[in-house]
Design a protein around this motif. Sequence first.
Motif, PDB file in Angstrom:
ATOM      1  N   GLU A  17       0.601  -1.255   0.041  1.00  0.00           N
ATOM      2  CA  GLU A  17       0.112  -0.073  -0.085  1.00  0.00           C
ATOM      3  C   GLU A  17       0.878   1.204  -0.069  1.00  0.00           C
ATOM      4  OE1 GLU A  17      -0.922   0.501   4.752  1.00  0.00           O
ATOM      5  OE2 GLU A  17      -2.538  -0.570   3.527  1.00  0.00           O
ATOM      6  N   ILE A  18       0.467   2.350  -0.580  1.00  0.00           N
ATOM      7  CA  ILE A  18       1.091   3.388  -0.816  1.00  0.00           C
ATOM      8  C   ILE A  18       0.316   4.594  -0.985  1.00  0.00           C
ATOM      9  CG2 ILE A  18       1.552   3.299  -3.318  1.00  0.00           C
ATOM     10  CD1 ILE A  18       4.648   4.197  -2.589  1.00  0.00           C
ATOM     11  N   ASP A  19       0.632   5.761  -0.534  1.00  0.00           N
ATOM     12  CA  ASP A  19      -0.145   6.821  -0.218  1.00  0.00           C
ATOM     13  C   ASP A  19       0.615   8.173  -0.697  1.00  0.00           C
ATOM     14  OD1 ASP A  19      -1.771   9.119   0.236  1.00  0.00           O
ATOM     15  OD2 ASP A  19      -3.302   7.688   1.500  1.00  0.00           O
ATOM     16  N   VAL A  20       0.637   8.636  -1.954  1.00  0.00           N
ATOM     17  CA  VAL A  20       1.584   9.702  -2.292  1.00  0.00           C
ATOM     18  C   VAL A  20       0.788  11.107  -2.264  1.00  0.00           C
ATOM     19  CG1 VAL A  20       3.232  10.584  -3.624  1.00  0.00           C
ATOM     20  CG2 VAL A  20       3.102   8.077  -3.372  1.00  0.00           C
ATOM     21  N   HIS A  21       1.166  12.396  -1.670  1.00  0.00           N
ATOM     22  CA  HIS A  21       1.114  13.314  -2.172  1.00  0.00           C
ATOM     23  C   HIS A  21       2.016  14.391  -2.906  1.00  0.00           C
ATOM     24  CE1 HIS A  21      -2.597  14.111   0.358  1.00  0.00           C
ATOM     25  NE2 HIS A  21      -2.217  13.220   0.837  1.00  0.00           N
ATOM     26  N   PHE A  22       1.628  14.609  -4.162  1.00  0.00           N
ATOM     27  CA  PHE A  22       2.328  15.249  -5.165  1.00  0.00           C
ATOM     28  C   PHE A  22       2.332  16.889  -4.828  1.00  0.00           C
ATOM     29  CE2 PHE A  22       0.997  11.532  -7.029  1.00  0.00           C
ATOM     30  CZ  PHE A  22       2.077  10.847  -7.496  1.00  0.00           C
ATOM     31  N   LEU A  23       3.626  17.265  -4.367  1.00  0.00           N
ATOM     32  CA  LEU A  23       3.590  18.812  -4.076  1.00  0.00           C
ATOM     33  C   LEU A  23       4.186  19.767  -4.791  1.00  0.00           C
ATOM     34  CD1 LEU A  23       5.105  18.233  -0.363  1.00  0.00           C
ATOM     35  CD2 LEU A  23       2.806  18.290  -1.310  1.00  0.00           C
ATOM     36  N   ALA A  24       5.074  19.310  -5.797  1.00  0.00           N
ATOM     37  CA  ALA A  24       5.395  20.330  -7.077  1.00  0.00           C
ATOM     38  C   ALA A  24       6.382  19.361  -8.004  1.00  0.00           C
ATOM     39  CB  ALA A  24       6.583  21.438  -6.115  1.00  0.00           C
ATOM     40  N   PRO A  25       6.645  19.759  -9.010  1.00  0.00           N
ATOM     41  CA  PRO A  25       7.252  18.956 -10.036  1.00  0.00           C
ATOM     42  C   PRO A  25       8.697  18.995 -10.031  1.00  0.00           C
ATOM     43  CG  PRO A  25       6.441  21.305 -11.041  1.00  0.00           C
ATOM     44  CD  PRO A  25       6.061  21.041  -9.755  1.00  0.00           C
ATOM     45  N   ALA A  26       9.207  17.838 -10.044  1.00  0.00           N
ATOM     46  CA  ALA A  26      10.692  17.505 -10.119  1.00  0.00           C
ATOM     47  C   ALA A  26      11.145  17.835 -11.592  1.00  0.00           C
ATOM     48  CB  ALA A  26      11.009  16.209  -9.458  1.00  0.00           C
ATOM     49  N   THR A  27      12.064  18.693 -11.622  1.00  0.00           N
ATOM     50  CA  THR A  27      12.596  19.231 -12.883  1.00  0.00           C
ATOM     51  C   THR A  27      14.100  19.010 -13.157  1.00  0.00           C
ATOM     52  OG1 THR A  27      12.894  21.477 -12.305  1.00  0.00           O
ATOM     53  CG2 THR A  27      10.710  20.928 -13.426  1.00  0.00           C
ATOM     54  N   ILE A  28      14.933  18.824 -12.147  1.00  0.00           N
ATOM     55  CA  ILE A  28      16.223  18.726 -12.524  1.00  0.00           C
ATOM     56  C   ILE A  28      16.734  17.761 -11.599  1.00  0.00           C
ATOM     57  CG2 ILE A  28      18.242  19.942 -11.865  1.00  0.00           C
ATOM     58  CD1 ILE A  28      16.949  22.761 -11.742  1.00  0.00           C
ATOM     59  N   GLY A  29      16.682  17.445 -10.607  1.00  0.00           N
ATOM     60  CA  GLY A  29      17.180  15.960 -10.102  1.00  0.00           C
ATOM     61  C   GLY A  29      18.609  16.645  -9.521  1.00  0.00           C
ATOM     62  N   PRO A  30      19.033  15.500  -8.675  1.00  0.00           N
ATOM     63  CA  PRO A  30      18.259  14.186  -8.485  1.00  0.00           C
ATOM     64  C   PRO A  30      17.457  14.328  -7.301  1.00  0.00           C
ATOM     65  CG  PRO A  30      20.604  14.463  -7.286  1.00  0.00           C
ATOM     66  CD  PRO A  30      20.469  15.585  -8.124  1.00  0.00           C
ATOM     67  N   VAL A  31      16.450  13.266  -7.351  1.00  0.00           N
ATOM     68  CA  VAL A  31      15.578  13.355  -6.269  1.00  0.00           C
ATOM     69  C   VAL A  31      16.230  12.719  -5.035  1.00  0.00           C
ATOM     70  CG1 VAL A  31      13.198  12.508  -5.761  1.00  0.00           C
ATOM     71  CG2 VAL A  31      13.543  13.065  -8.049  1.00  0.00           C
ATOM     72  N   VAL A  32      15.921  13.174  -3.863  1.00  0.00           N
ATOM     73  CA  VAL A  32      16.581  12.820  -2.835  1.00  0.00           C
ATOM     74  C   VAL A  32      15.468  12.617  -1.870  1.00  0.00           C
ATOM     75  CG1 VAL A  32      18.297  13.386  -0.801  1.00  0.00           C
ATOM     76  CG2 VAL A  32      18.754  13.860  -3.214  1.00  0.00           C
ATOM     77  N   GLY A  33      15.545  11.598  -0.911  1.00  0.00           N
ATOM     78  CA  GLY A  33      14.500  11.336   0.083  1.00  0.00           C
ATOM     79  C   GLY A  33      14.883  10.951   1.384  1.00  0.00           C
ATOM     80  N   THR A  34      14.234  11.279   2.299  1.00  0.00           N
ATOM     81  CA  THR A  34      14.344  10.514   3.535  1.00  0.00           C
ATOM     82  C   THR A  34      13.433   9.916   4.009  1.00  0.00           C
ATOM     83  OG1 THR A  34      13.510  12.666   4.859  1.00  0.00           O
ATOM     84  CG2 THR A  34      15.707  12.815   4.488  1.00  0.00           C
ATOM     85  N   THR A  35      13.501   8.641   5.004  1.00  0.00           N
ATOM     86  CA  THR A  35      12.579   7.892   5.419  1.00  0.00           C
ATOM     87  C   THR A  35      12.513   7.972   7.105  1.00  0.00           C
ATOM     88  OG1 THR A  35      13.929   6.014   5.451  1.00  0.00           O
ATOM     89  CG2 THR A  35      12.795   6.414   3.535  1.00  0.00           C
ATOM     90  N   SER A  36      11.219   7.739   7.566  1.00  0.00           N
ATOM     91  CA  SER A  36      11.156   7.327   8.873  1.00  0.00           C
ATOM     92  C   SER A  36      10.144   6.322   9.329  1.00  0.00           C
ATOM     93  CB  SER A  36      11.159   8.863   9.595  1.00  0.00           C
ATOM     94  OG  SER A  36       9.935   9.312   9.191  1.00  0.00           O
TER      95      SER A  36
END
Length: 278
Positions: A219-238
């Motif tokens: 299961e996954i629930d995602v809110h898209f807040l703004a377009p990623a245009t350049i990158g890299p995409v970086v994420g943190t997890t908790s």
Amino acid sequence: MPADAAPALVHLRHHLGVRLERDPEGRPAAAMPLLSQHRTRHGAVSAGAVATLVDVASGQSSGDQGVGPAVTSHLALRLPPLGDCRRLRACPSVARAGRTSVVNVVEVIDPDRSASATATVAVATVTFTVLPGRGGSHIPDPTLDIPSLWTNADQVARDMTTDDFVGVRRRDRRFLMDLAGHLRNLNGVLHGGGLVLFAEHAALLAAADRGVRRPVVDEIDVHFLAPATIGPVVGTTSVVGDHEPRSARGRLTLLVEAVDEGQDDRRVGVALVGVAAG
């Protein structure tokens, strides 16, 4: 996967073999085979791959409402284990269409199931936000050599999993994904399904680090807040939920927060991801 490793895969939808369809009544749908490139390295069907199917189908459904340029703002998917399933079909229906948003309920079916079996294998909701004016960063880029939305590519099995294709990797305590061309949409920004794939694979790596065996996202629930245009995409997890992750029935719920590092760490999405032991 490096940005130039798959030059023929110019669009995420084409790599996954997602085909737009209409039923005899003209209602929109999308279909997709299930091959090696639709599965994670543990053999489970990728939630991000199914989310891409769902997003494309519901995008056409929203477009039929005539509300103007719109972008995915929220996607929630529940994906139980699919078992022996060879292809999927996403069938969206509009729950609400207003001036500022369109909400779709999407039923994902296995078209090969017998009449006596339940064909529904997953369910999702997708919200599209109507953009003001001409759409800003979501206007198609005429300099990009990308096929039209209705162009279908020949689909063959590729010797890669979603892990290989997306290329999410650890960097210190964070997770990183290059914003390669094959993860972008027709407008040149990160595809909605690409952001779900990022959240999925960051969560899978984080769950493995915490002892979950053969982790799988159901299961996954995602809110898209703004377009990623350049990158890299970086994420943190908790971790926001921990249910005996080291047991055979272990389960984690993780919060994944993603930014576009090339846009001064602009926040592009937040996701809640349920990970179970496979």
